[in-house]
Design a protein around this motif. Structure first.
Motif, mmCIF file in Angstrom:
data_model
loop_
_atom_site.group_PDB
_atom_site.id
_atom_site.type_symbol
_atom_site.label_atom_id
_atom_site.label_comp_id
_atom_site.label_asym_id
_atom_site.label_seq_id
_atom_site.Cartn_x
_atom_site.Cartn_y
_atom_site.Cartn_z
ATOM 1 N N ILE A 1 -20.332 25.000 -14.010
ATOM 2 C CA ILE A 1 -19.215 24.529 -14.461
ATOM 3 C C ILE A 1 -19.711 23.087 -15.097
ATOM 4 C CG2 ILE A 1 -17.198 23.437 -13.905
ATOM 5 C CD1 ILE A 1 -16.718 25.794 -12.048
ATOM 6 N N MET A 2 -20.623 22.421 -14.393
ATOM 7 C CA MET A 2 -20.926 20.982 -14.618
ATOM 8 C C MET A 2 -22.014 21.017 -15.851
ATOM 9 S SD MET A 2 -19.403 18.675 -13.145
ATOM 10 C CE MET A 2 -20.171 17.207 -13.521
ATOM 11 N N SER A 3 -22.636 22.097 -16.022
ATOM 12 C CA SER A 3 -23.562 22.280 -17.173
ATOM 13 C C SER A 3 -22.615 22.354 -18.343
ATOM 14 C CB SER A 3 -24.255 23.601 -16.904
ATOM 15 O OG SER A 3 -25.199 23.320 -15.832
ATOM 16 N N ILE A 4 -21.521 23.194 -18.206
ATOM 17 C CA ILE A 4 -20.764 23.390 -19.368
ATOM 18 C C ILE A 4 -20.139 22.210 -19.608
ATOM 19 C CG2 ILE A 4 -18.638 24.644 -20.367
ATOM 20 C CD1 ILE A 4 -19.548 27.089 -18.631
ATOM 21 N N ILE A 5 -19.517 21.416 -18.769
ATOM 22 C CA ILE A 5 -19.029 20.201 -18.969
ATOM 23 C C ILE A 5 -19.952 19.145 -19.671
ATOM 24 C CG2 ILE A 5 -17.819 17.965 -17.880
ATOM 25 C CD1 ILE A 5 -16.547 20.046 -15.809
ATOM 26 N N GLY A 6 -21.139 19.001 -19.069
ATOM 27 C CA GLY A 6 -22.078 18.198 -19.855
ATOM 28 C C GLY A 6 -22.290 18.653 -21.377
ATOM 29 N N ALA A 7 -22.245 19.948 -21.564
ATOM 30 C CA ALA A 7 -22.876 20.550 -22.997
ATOM 31 C C ALA A 7 -21.405 20.009 -23.689
ATOM 32 C CB ALA A 7 -22.902 21.900 -22.862
ATOM 33 N N LEU A 8 -20.022 20.128 -23.258
ATOM 34 C CA LEU A 8 -19.230 19.694 -23.935
ATOM 35 C C LEU A 8 -19.373 18.150 -24.449
ATOM 36 C CD1 LEU A 8 -16.469 21.729 -22.161
ATOM 37 C CD2 LEU A 8 -16.993 21.917 -24.527
ATOM 38 N N ILE A 9 -19.709 17.402 -23.459
ATOM 39 C CA ILE A 9 -19.747 15.956 -23.831
ATOM 40 C C ILE A 9 -21.087 15.811 -24.919
ATOM 41 C CG2 ILE A 9 -20.630 13.695 -22.723
ATOM 42 C CD1 ILE A 9 -19.428 14.764 -19.970
ATOM 43 N N VAL A 10 -22.066 16.551 -24.607
ATOM 44 C CA VAL A 10 -23.177 16.336 -25.645
ATOM 45 C C VAL A 10 -22.790 16.848 -27.072
ATOM 46 C CG1 VAL A 10 -25.508 17.154 -26.124
ATOM 47 C CG2 VAL A 10 -25.054 16.138 -23.748
ATOM 48 N N LEU A 11 -22.072 18.087 -27.049
ATOM 49 C CA LEU A 11 -21.631 18.551 -28.160
ATOM 50 C C LEU A 11 -20.454 17.483 -29.095
ATOM 51 C CD1 LEU A 11 -21.391 20.759 -30.295
ATOM 52 C CD2 LEU A 11 -19.709 21.958 -28.674
ATOM 53 N N PHE A 12 -19.721 16.958 -28.240
ATOM 54 C CA PHE A 12 -18.516 15.931 -28.734
ATOM 55 C C PHE A 12 -19.624 14.813 -29.379
ATOM 56 C CE2 PHE A 12 -16.150 12.102 -28.503
ATOM 57 C CZ PHE A 12 -14.941 12.440 -28.845
ATOM 58 N N SER B 1 -26.728 20.784 -19.637
ATOM 59 C CA SER B 1 -27.087 21.058 -18.185
ATOM 60 C C SER B 1 -27.806 19.924 -17.359
ATOM 61 C CB SER B 1 -27.961 22.256 -17.935
ATOM 62 O OG SER B 1 -28.457 22.578 -16.738
ATOM 63 N N PHE B 2 -28.767 19.166 -18.024
ATOM 64 C CA PHE B 2 -29.129 17.982 -17.485
ATOM 65 C C PHE B 2 -28.145 17.038 -17.208
ATOM 66 C CE2 PHE B 2 -33.379 19.657 -18.790
ATOM 67 C CZ PHE B 2 -34.149 19.749 -17.598
ATOM 68 N N ALA B 3 -27.304 16.800 -18.395
ATOM 69 C CA ALA B 3 -26.361 15.802 -18.356
ATOM 70 C C ALA B 3 -25.347 16.438 -17.214
ATOM 71 C CB ALA B 3 -25.761 15.504 -19.664
ATOM 72 N N GLY B 4 -24.689 17.597 -17.321
ATOM 73 C CA GLY B 4 -24.012 17.639 -16.097
ATOM 74 C C GLY B 4 -24.492 17.586 -14.702
ATOM 75 N N GLY B 5 -25.815 18.005 -14.582
ATOM 76 C CA GLY B 5 -26.385 17.597 -13.463
ATOM 77 C C GLY B 5 -26.525 16.172 -13.113
ATOM 78 N N ALA B 6 -26.842 15.558 -14.016
ATOM 79 C CA ALA B 6 -26.903 13.950 -13.493
ATOM 80 C C ALA B 6 -25.329 13.554 -13.216
ATOM 81 C CB ALA B 6 -27.445 13.297 -14.833
ATOM 82 N N ILE B 7 -24.367 13.929 -13.991
ATOM 83 C CA ILE B 7 -23.063 13.455 -13.553
ATOM 84 C C ILE B 7 -22.877 13.950 -12.055
ATOM 85 C CG2 ILE B 7 -20.739 13.715 -14.233
ATOM 86 C CD1 ILE B 7 -21.649 13.945 -17.014
ATOM 87 N N SER B 8 -23.091 15.130 -11.925
ATOM 88 C CA SER B 8 -22.696 15.901 -10.643
ATOM 89 C C SER B 8 -23.719 15.142 -9.336
ATOM 90 C CB SER B 8 -23.157 17.167 -10.582
ATOM 91 O OG SER B 8 -22.933 17.896 -9.418
#
Length: 86
Positions: free
Chosen positions: A67-78, A43-50
């Motif tokens: 949506i950006m939180s989930i995208i950020g979580a996908l990046i962190v999970l990868f 969520s923090f990563a997605g917020g920073a990207i946003s």
């Protein structure tokens, strides 16, 4: 931060982390606690990207934030799965 805020962040992190694990192909062996951490960090990563792409938002809850939180979580999970294999 109050106990209600902490519980809210944990619940939000669990939902976002679980959705990221659902969308990521393959099997991830993570505990519920790691899933919560994944969601909160994502969520923090997605917020920073946003914020970098679109500027800051005045609203606290919006669909784009989820949506950006989930995208950020996908990046962190990868990144987590790649580092865990190494």
């Amino acid at each position: 931060m109050t106990i209600t805020g902490i519980i809210s962040w944990c619940f939000f992190g669990l939902i976002v982390g679980a959705l990221a694990r659902l969308f990521m192909p393959g099997r991830q062996t993570m505990s519920i606690l790691l899933t919560i951490v994944l969601g909160v960090v994502g969520s923090f990563a997605g917020g920073a990207i946003s914020s970098l792409l679109f500027g800051s938002s005045e609203s606290l809850v919006n669909p784009a934030g989820w949506i950006m939180s989930i995208i950020g979580a996908l990046i962190v999970l990868f990144a987590y799965t790649k580092l865990a294999k190494a």
